[in-house]
Design a protein around this motif. Structure first.
Motif, PDB file in Angstrom:
ATOM      1  N   PHE A 227      -3.609  -8.226   8.792  1.00 23.83           N
ATOM      2  CA  PHE A 227      -4.242  -7.018   8.246  1.00 23.83           C
ATOM      3  C   PHE A 227      -5.300  -6.484   9.218  1.00 23.83           C
ATOM      4  CE2 PHE A 227      -3.670  -7.689   3.311  1.00 23.83           C
ATOM      5  CZ  PHE A 227      -2.322  -7.407   3.440  1.00 23.83           C
TER       6      PHE A 227
ATOM      7  N   ALA B  12      -5.163  -2.913  10.986  1.00 24.01           N
ATOM      8  CA  ALA B  12      -6.242  -1.935  10.787  1.00 24.01           C
ATOM      9  C   ALA B  12      -6.760  -1.438  12.137  1.00 24.01           C
ATOM     10  CB  ALA B  12      -7.383  -2.556   9.978  1.00 24.01           C
TER      11      ALA B  12
ATOM     12  N   HIS C 256      -5.907   2.333  12.536  1.00 21.83           N
ATOM     13  CA  HIS C 256      -6.934   3.081  11.805  1.00 21.83           C
ATOM     14  C   HIS C 256      -8.321   3.101  12.446  1.00 21.83           C
ATOM     15  CE1 HIS C 256      -4.348   3.893   8.378  1.00 21.83           C
ATOM     16  NE2 HIS C 256      -3.927   2.648   8.452  1.00 21.83           N
TER      17      HIS C 256
ATOM     18  N   GLY D 285      -7.224  -9.528  -0.015  1.00 21.81           N
ATOM     19  CA  GLY D 285      -7.203  -8.458   0.982  1.00 21.81           C
ATOM     20  C   GLY D 285      -8.479  -8.394   1.790  1.00 21.81           C
TER      21      GLY D 285
ATOM     22  N   TYR E 127     -11.593   1.184   5.072  1.00 25.09           N
ATOM     23  CA  TYR E 127     -10.157   0.983   4.801  1.00 25.09           C
ATOM     24  C   TYR E 127      -9.984  -0.373   4.119  1.00 25.09           C
ATOM     25  CZ  TYR E 127      -5.144   0.447   6.102  1.00 25.09           C
ATOM     26  OH  TYR E 127      -3.774   0.270   6.105  1.00 25.09           O
ATOM     27  N   TYR E 128      -9.210  -0.400   3.046  1.00 29.91           N
ATOM     28  CA  TYR E 128      -8.986  -1.638   2.281  1.00 29.91           C
ATOM     29  C   TYR E 128      -7.485  -1.903   2.234  1.00 29.91           C
ATOM     30  CZ  TYR E 128      -9.375  -4.678  -1.988  1.00 29.91           C
ATOM     31  OH  TYR E 128      -9.332  -5.702  -2.903  1.00 29.91           O
ATOM     32  N   LEU E 129      -7.087  -3.062   2.704  1.00 29.89           N
ATOM     33  CA  LEU E 129      -5.681  -3.496   2.692  1.00 29.89           C
ATOM     34  C   LEU E 129      -5.591  -4.726   1.803  1.00 29.89           C
ATOM     35  CD1 LEU E 129      -4.182  -3.617   6.317  1.00 29.89           C
ATOM     36  CD2 LEU E 129      -3.072  -2.641   4.305  1.00 29.89           C
ATOM     37  N   TYR E 130      -4.646  -4.748   0.855  1.00 23.87           N
ATOM     38  CA  TYR E 130      -4.578  -5.902  -0.037  1.00 23.87           C
ATOM     39  C   TYR E 130      -3.174  -6.095  -0.586  1.00 23.87           C
ATOM     40  CZ  TYR E 130      -4.908  -2.341  -3.754  1.00 23.87           C
ATOM     41  OH  TYR E 130      -4.681  -1.258  -4.567  1.00 23.87           O
TER      42      TYR E 130
ATOM     43  N   TRP F 135       2.161  -4.772   0.591  1.00 29.49           N
ATOM     44  CA  TRP F 135       0.733  -4.489   0.721  1.00 29.49           C
ATOM     45  C   TRP F 135       0.412  -3.078   0.254  1.00 29.49           C
ATOM     46  CZ3 TRP F 135       0.570  -0.738   4.618  1.00 29.49           C
ATOM     47  CH2 TRP F 135       1.626  -0.767   5.537  1.00 29.49           C
ATOM     48  N   GLN F 136      -0.843  -2.925  -0.168  1.00 32.33           N
ATOM     49  CA  GLN F 136      -1.322  -1.621  -0.625  1.00 32.33           C
ATOM     50  C   GLN F 136      -2.573  -1.275   0.162  1.00 32.33           C
ATOM     51  OE1 GLN F 136      -1.269  -1.164  -4.992  1.00 32.33           O
ATOM     52  NE2 GLN F 136      -0.474  -3.257  -5.091  1.00 32.33           N
ATOM     53  N   GLU F 137      -2.905   0.003   0.215  1.00 33.65           N
ATOM     54  CA  GLU F 137      -4.075   0.402   0.989  1.00 33.65           C
ATOM     55  C   GLU F 137      -4.902   1.427   0.220  1.00 33.65           C
ATOM     56  OE1 GLU F 137      -2.523   1.865   4.736  1.00 33.65           O
ATOM     57  OE2 GLU F 137      -1.261   3.338   3.748  1.00 33.65           O
ATOM     58  N   SER F 138      -6.197   1.435   0.522  1.00 30.98           N
ATOM     59  CA  SER F 138      -7.127   2.382  -0.087  1.00 30.98           C
ATOM     60  C   SER F 138      -8.106   2.841   0.990  1.00 30.98           C
ATOM     61  CB  SER F 138      -7.867   1.705  -1.231  1.00 30.98           C
ATOM     62  OG  SER F 138      -9.011   2.459  -1.581  1.00 30.98           O
TER      63      SER F 138
END
Length: 399
Positions: free
Chosen positions: A149, A153, A157, A308, A322-325, A389-392
């Protein structure tokens, strides 16, 4: 198509082996080797009939000569070490002697000291380089996916990442007053050790469970979490440019912490041997024997995990978050592979790391932490093999 030898047959190994068999295009043949051959045979029988050929063997992972002979006989493309962290160096020695690539999920720690760090395995860099072999360290979830992750990132990003908070939430309920979701010995050693975090190039040490935060986890809700020491902080601090601070938090329920405190107070978590009835016993090993086997928790555990990383840094001169989980459901894992989500979230990345080393997607002589390789093929495989995985881009932050 390739051949892999998997050492160990516990909860994580069982998931990784199920996944290797699902991924028969990559894993043509596997060998399951463990101290208890009957466990390997039972799993092989359960998975018989698929396209992946399975062999089993009895082996003592602490016996380098015996292990080397077995590796040479089977001739795998990669050895996946899912035994105990105390055995990492012996298995690395056997891989060097047999001329085979190495993958593990957790870094070495000496049996008599509750202290895990990478220095012992990093000391093998030259040996693996000279042998033209790859050793991939920490291909679980944390460490493992958390490193992937971080690399992802950075690649997609950020120009630089300044802050990483790794959040590990297990909101599963197994119904017991006290039990551990993975090997009790490793789990309790980890939790009762002093905490620490990486800031401005050095370690800041804290008392066990001293720093607490409440975080509202997506799909789970608000949970108490505590700052712990964790091994990936050490490698990420060196491998991710711009780092000012990295912290690791894990959630614990009040019942778990109350039981743990009582056990600590009466000496049951000690790793110092004591004399009992004329023989030496280690209290923590005795406690492990009376606690529920983590492998037995699968059918009774309900709820989800959410693990995450929250990243803060700069992109094109501007601040960015940025949040990856990943969110994983205990019951869905159990239906698929007969294990709860704690084993699943480690076993799936173990298979993926072994596959990428085996098929040459990741290569290079030496000893590497997972964030040193291109994250994209791993991220793609996570979506394919059960850990999407999901991201925010606007997550709640940890103060």
């Amino acid at each position: 198509m390739g051949r892999a030898m998997i050492i160990g047959c516990g909860g994580v190994a069982s998931v990784a082996i199920h996944k290797c068999c699902q991924n028969s295009e990559a894993f043509e043949e596997i060998m399951i080797a463990s101290r208890t051959k009957s466990k390997c045979d039972a799993l092989a029988e359960k998975l018989a009939g698929g396209k992946t050929k399975i062999q089993t063997a009895q082996v003592d992972a602490d016996n380098v000569e015996e292990l080397t002979a077995l590796i040479k006989k089977f001739q795998p493309d990669v050895v996946l070490n899912l035994a105990l962290p105390y055995q990492d160096l012996h298995i690395m020695d056997a891989c060097l002697a047999a001329g085979v690539h190495y993958v593990d999920t957790a870094n070495y720690e000496p049996e008599d000291t509750a202290k895990f760090e990478y220095k012992w395995q990093w000391a093998y860099r030259e040996k693996f380089k000279e042998a033209g072999l790859t050793a991939l360290l920490g291909s679980g979830f944390d460490p493992g996916v958390t490193g992937v992750f971080s690399a992802y990132a950075l690649k997609h990003h950020f120009d630089e990442i300044n802050y990483i908070d790794i959040l590990d939430c297990n909101a599963g309920d197994h119904g017991y007053p006290f039990a551990t979701n993975f090997n009790p010995e490793i789990n309790i050693r980890e939790v009762s050790a002093k905490g620490s975090y990486w800031e401005e190039g050095k370690w800041i040490e804290t008392e066990p469970m001293e720093i607490k935060r409440v975080y509202n986890f997506p799909e789970v809700g608000p949970k108490d979490m505590y700052l712990l020491h964790h091994e990936e902080l050490e490698s990420l601090g060196l491998n991710i440019p711009g780092i000012k601070r990295i912290r690791f938090f894990m959630t614990f329920g009040q019942s778990y912490l109350t039981h743990l405190k009582c056990l600590e107070n009466v000496g049951m978590t000690s790793i110092e041997p004591i004399e009992y009835n004329g023989q030496q016993i280690v209290p923590l090993q005795f406690l492990k024997a009376v606690l529920p086997d983590p492998a037995s928790l699968g059918p009774r555990t309900v709820g989800k995990t959410n693990i995450g990383c929250i990243f803060r840094g700069k992109k094109d001169g501007k601040d960015k978050t940025y949040y990856l989980y990943n969110v994983c459901d205990h019951q869905e894992c159990y239906k698929e592979v007969g294990s709860q989500a704690i084993s699943y979230t480690t076993g799936v990345p173990a298979m993926i790391g072994a596959m990428l080393i085996m098929n040459g997607t990741w290569k290079g002589p030496g000893v590497f932490n997972i964030e040193e390789f291109d994250p994209d093929p791993f991220m793609e495989a996570l979506n394919k093999w059960g850990l999407p995985w999901q991201e925010s881009f606007n997550p709640e932050l940890v103060d």
